[in-house]
Write a protein that holds these residues in place. Structure first.
Motif, PDB file in Angstrom:
ATOM      1  N   LEU A  64       0.823  -1.208   0.000  1.00  0.00           N
ATOM      2  CA  LEU A  64       0.000   0.000   0.000  1.00  0.00           C
ATOM      3  C   LEU A  64       0.859   1.261   0.000  1.00  0.00           C
ATOM      4  N   ARG A  65       1.972   1.203   0.748  1.00  0.00           N
ATOM      5  CA  ARG A  65       2.889   2.350   0.789  1.00  0.00           C
ATOM      6  C   ARG A  65       3.500   2.579  -0.603  1.00  0.00           C
ATOM      7  N   PHE A  66       3.907   1.468  -1.215  1.00  0.00           N
ATOM      8  CA  PHE A  66       4.507   1.561  -2.551  1.00  0.00           C
ATOM      9  C   PHE A  66       3.505   2.119  -3.560  1.00  0.00           C
ATOM     10  N   LEU A  67       2.303   1.570  -3.546  1.00  0.00           N
ATOM     11  CA  LEU A  67       1.295   1.971  -4.539  1.00  0.00           C
ATOM     12  C   LEU A  67       0.857   3.424  -4.371  1.00  0.00           C
ATOM     13  N   THR A  68       0.820   3.883  -3.135  1.00  0.00           N
ATOM     14  CA  THR A  68       0.423   5.276  -2.883  1.00  0.00           C
ATOM     15  C   THR A  68       1.382   6.249  -3.572  1.00  0.00           C
ATOM     16  N   GLY A  69       2.673   5.922  -3.540  1.00  0.00           N
ATOM     17  CA  GLY A  69       3.663   6.821  -4.146  1.00  0.00           C
ATOM     18  C   GLY A  69       4.027   6.464  -5.579  1.00  0.00           C
ATOM     19  N   PHE A  70       3.373   5.444  -6.128  1.00  0.00           N
ATOM     20  CA  PHE A  70       3.735   4.949  -7.460  1.00  0.00           C
ATOM     21  C   PHE A  70       3.102   5.826  -8.533  1.00  0.00           C
ATOM     22  N   GLN A  71       3.942   6.554  -9.255  1.00  0.00           N
ATOM     23  CA  GLN A  71       3.463   7.455 -10.306  1.00  0.00           C
ATOM     24  C   GLN A  71       4.178   7.154 -11.617  1.00  0.00           C
ATOM     25  N   ILE A  72       3.536   7.521 -12.724  1.00  0.00           N
ATOM     26  CA  ILE A  72       4.234   7.439 -14.018  1.00  0.00           C
ATOM     27  C   ILE A  72       4.383   8.849 -14.581  1.00  0.00           C
ATOM     28  N   ASP A  73       5.288   8.981 -15.541  1.00  0.00           N
ATOM     29  CA  ASP A  73       5.666  10.305 -16.035  1.00  0.00           C
ATOM     30  C   ASP A  73       4.528  11.049 -16.727  1.00  0.00           C
ATOM     31  N   LYS A  74       3.700  10.320 -17.456  1.00  0.00           N
ATOM     32  CA  LYS A  74       2.628  11.022 -18.189  1.00  0.00           C
ATOM     33  C   LYS A  74       1.273  10.690 -17.589  1.00  0.00           C
ATOM     34  N   GLU A  75       0.312  11.548 -17.865  1.00  0.00           N
ATOM     35  CA  GLU A  75      -1.045  11.309 -17.356  1.00  0.00           C
ATOM     36  C   GLU A  75      -1.658  10.107 -18.055  1.00  0.00           C
ATOM     37  N   ASP A  76      -2.215   9.208 -17.259  1.00  0.00           N
ATOM     38  CA  ASP A  76      -2.817   8.001 -17.833  1.00  0.00           C
ATOM     39  C   ASP A  76      -4.001   7.613 -16.947  1.00  0.00           C
ATOM     40  N   GLU A  77      -5.185   7.916 -17.440  1.00  0.00           N
ATOM     41  CA  GLU A  77      -6.393   7.662 -16.638  1.00  0.00           C
ATOM     42  C   GLU A  77      -6.579   6.185 -16.323  1.00  0.00           C
ATOM     43  N   GLN A  78      -6.271   5.327 -17.301  1.00  0.00           N
ATOM     44  CA  GLN A  78      -6.432   3.883 -17.103  1.00  0.00           C
ATOM     45  C   GLN A  78      -5.494   3.379 -16.012  1.00  0.00           C
ATOM     46  N   PHE A  79      -4.241   3.861 -16.043  1.00  0.00           N
ATOM     47  CA  PHE A  79      -3.264   3.462 -15.025  1.00  0.00           C
ATOM     48  C   PHE A  79      -3.752   3.875 -13.643  1.00  0.00           C
ATOM     49  N   GLU A  80      -4.231   5.120 -13.510  1.00  0.00           N
ATOM     50  CA  GLU A  80      -4.707   5.616 -12.216  1.00  0.00           C
ATOM     51  C   GLU A  80      -5.908   4.807 -11.726  1.00  0.00           C
ATOM     52  N   ALA A  81      -6.817   4.488 -12.652  1.00  0.00           N
ATOM     53  CA  ALA A  81      -7.996   3.689 -12.286  1.00  0.00           C
ATOM     54  C   ALA A  81      -7.585   2.290 -11.822  1.00  0.00           C
ATOM     55  N   ASP A  82      -6.634   1.691 -12.542  1.00  0.00           N
ATOM     56  CA  ASP A  82      -6.141   0.352 -12.160  1.00  0.00           C
ATOM     57  C   ASP A  82      -5.494   0.393 -10.781  1.00  0.00           C
ATOM     58  N   LYS A  83      -4.716   1.451 -10.531  1.00  0.00           N
ATOM     59  CA  LYS A  83      -4.013   1.569  -9.251  1.00  0.00           C
ATOM     60  C   LYS A  83      -5.010   1.706  -8.095  1.00  0.00           C
ATOM     61  N   ILE A  84      -6.032   2.511  -8.305  1.00  0.00           N
ATOM     62  CA  ILE A  84      -7.070   2.684  -7.270  1.00  0.00           C
ATOM     63  C   ILE A  84      -7.744   1.348  -6.964  1.00  0.00           C
ATOM     64  N   GLN A  85      -8.024   0.566  -8.025  1.00  0.00           N
ATOM     65  CA  GLN A  85      -8.677  -0.732  -7.853  1.00  0.00           C
ATOM     66  C   GLN A  85      -7.781  -1.704  -7.099  1.00  0.00           C
ATOM     67  N   VAL A  86      -6.479  -1.722  -7.436  1.00  0.00           N
ATOM     68  CA  VAL A  86      -5.536  -2.625  -6.756  1.00  0.00           C
ATOM     69  C   VAL A  86      -5.429  -2.247  -5.282  1.00  0.00           C
ATOM     70  N   VAL A  87      -5.322  -0.952  -4.990  1.00  0.00           N
ATOM     71  CA  VAL A  87      -5.242  -0.490  -3.590  1.00  0.00           C
ATOM     72  C   VAL A  87      -6.505  -0.932  -2.831  1.00  0.00           C
ATOM     73  N   LYS A  88      -7.648  -0.792  -3.474  1.00  0.00           N
ATOM     74  CA  LYS A  88      -8.932  -1.190  -2.859  1.00  0.00           C
ATOM     75  C   LYS A  88      -8.949  -2.682  -2.540  1.00  0.00           C
ATOM     76  N   GLU A  89      -8.479  -3.501  -3.522  1.00  0.00           N
ATOM     77  CA  GLU A  89      -8.469  -4.968  -3.334  1.00  0.00           C
ATOM     78  C   GLU A  89      -7.553  -5.371  -2.179  1.00  0.00           C
ATOM     79  N   ILE A  90      -6.369  -4.767  -2.122  1.00  0.00           N
ATOM     80  CA  ILE A  90      -5.387  -5.146  -1.097  1.00  0.00           C
ATOM     81  C   ILE A  90      -5.838  -4.622   0.274  1.00  0.00           C
ATOM     82  N   SER A  91      -6.420  -3.417   0.331  1.00  0.00           N
ATOM     83  CA  SER A  91      -6.913  -2.856   1.597  1.00  0.00           C
ATOM     84  C   SER A  91      -8.008  -3.718   2.178  1.00  0.00           C
ATOM     85  N   ALA A  92      -8.807  -4.333   1.315  1.00  0.00           N
ATOM     86  CA  ALA A  92      -9.958  -5.124   1.771  1.00  0.00           C
ATOM     87  C   ALA A  92      -9.579  -6.516   2.279  1.00  0.00           C
ATOM     88  N   LEU A  93      -8.328  -6.909   2.098  1.00  0.00           N
ATOM     89  CA  LEU A  93      -7.925  -8.252   2.513  1.00  0.00           C
ATOM     90  C   LEU A  93      -8.021  -8.408   4.024  1.00  0.00           C
TER      91      LEU A  93
END
Length: 334
Positions: A305-334
């Motif tokens: 969760l710490r890694f994913l919170t700070g994980f950014q890419i150089d250019k704006e990518d809505e799909q990447f951000e949406a995927d990251k939010i979903q992964v954080v949600k899945e791992i938080s819910a464990l």
């Protein structure tokens, strides 16, 4: 008066026949430097260049469909392709390049709505064995590799390579010390594993155990940065393809695979991290995670969760951000 005695231009079929005769001569003649051999070699080089001009056109003219058809028919009527492949090492560099372009073009030429190159290769599969083994010869590896990639445009030919022992050799070729040859071998490997969806799915399903064991050990865990980077990108391409969904479910159910992906997420290279994330998200999104997968994710929950919170890419990518939010949600819910 001079114009009256000009030789009549050769037809495409005549150029092919003459090329075939010269290739036979080159194949059986000695390596001696006799004037006749030198003369024949020069003529052969000129002919192969002429074949290229007929197929591709020149600066002044476009290729003529009917002429290309005549050339293709004559080329595959007898063993011109076999002779050209066998004699390639004896040709000079420029002629090898021309020959490679000729072979590439002929794979795409339709004759009466059929790709007759595919029919010829079907009946002469040993030529594919010769092309694959070309990776063992530095002088011709790139030419044979380019020819091979054009041949596997035909699904039946790609299937032959996938089902042969040659697939295991690619794990060696990809790690050759010569960068250009290793990269070319990887390009062929990728083409084999992505071009023909149904054939690839069948291959991965039948050969899952040995293939992914080799892939994980020799490519994803390689000491070579380029190899790791190419491999994780290709893995994502394969697993994210809908036609490979059953293979993907199998892959994300094994803890050893998850451990490798988590190590790749820790790489210093942002490119590898991003491509690893696209595979890692499949483990997180799996709604039927085996207990051992859940256990590893739980053990590493806070770090992830710490890694994913700070994980950014150089250019704006809505799909990447949406995927990251979903992964954080899945791992938080464990």
């Amino acid at each position: 008066m001079k114009g009256l005695f000009k030789s009549k231009p050769k037809t495409p079929a005549e150029v092919v026949r003459q090329t075939r005769e010269l290739l036979v001569y080159v194949d059986i003649s000695s390596k001696s430097r006799e004037p006749k051999r030198e003369e024949k070699m020069a003529e052969l080089c000129k002919n192969i260049r002429e074949l290229k001009y007929i197929l591709y056109g020149s600066g002044e003219s476009e290729p003529v469909s009917e002429t290309c058809t005549q050339l293709t028919q004559e080329f595959f009527r007898e063993n011109t392709l076999r002779l050209l492949i066998i004699c390639l090492p004896k040709l000079n560099l420029e002629t090898r390049k021309d020959a490679t372009q000729v072979v590439a073009n002929l794979q795409r030429q339709f004759v009466q709505s059929r790709l007759i190159a595919s029919d010829y290769l079907e009946a002469n599969k040993d030529l594919l064995d010769i092309l694959v083994s070309g990776y063992e010869n530095m002088d011709i590896a790139l030419h044979y590799g380019a020819m091979l990639r054009e041949c596997i445009r035909h699904q039946s030919i790609a299937r032959y390579i996938l089902e042969s022992e040659h697939m295991k050799k690619f794990f060696v070729f990809i790690q050759l010390p010569n960068f250009d040859i290793a990269s070319d071998a990887f390009a062929t490997f990728k083409e084999l594993l992505t071009r023909h969806k149904s054939t690839v799915t069948e291959f991965l399903s039948k050969n899952y155990d040995w293939f992914f064991a080799e892939f994980n050990l020799k490519l994803l865990s390689s000491d070579n940065y380029i190899t790791r980077r190419q491999a994780i990108k290709l893995l994502g391409d394969m697993l994210l393809d809908r036609s490979n969904s059953a293979v993907m479910v199998r892959y994300v159910s094994l803890k050893d695979n998850l451990m490798i992906l988590m190590n790749l997420l820790r790489e210093s290279s942002k490119n590898i991290q991003v491509d690893a994330f696209h595979v890692f998200k499949l483990f997180a999104a799996n709604q039927n995670k085996p207990p051992e997968i859940v256990s590893i994710l739980l053990t590493n929950k806070s770090k992830l969760l710490r890694f994913l919170t700070g994980f950014q890419i150089d250019k704006e990518d809505e799909q990447f951000e949406a995927d990251k939010i979903q992964v954080v949600k899945e791992i938080s819910a464990l």
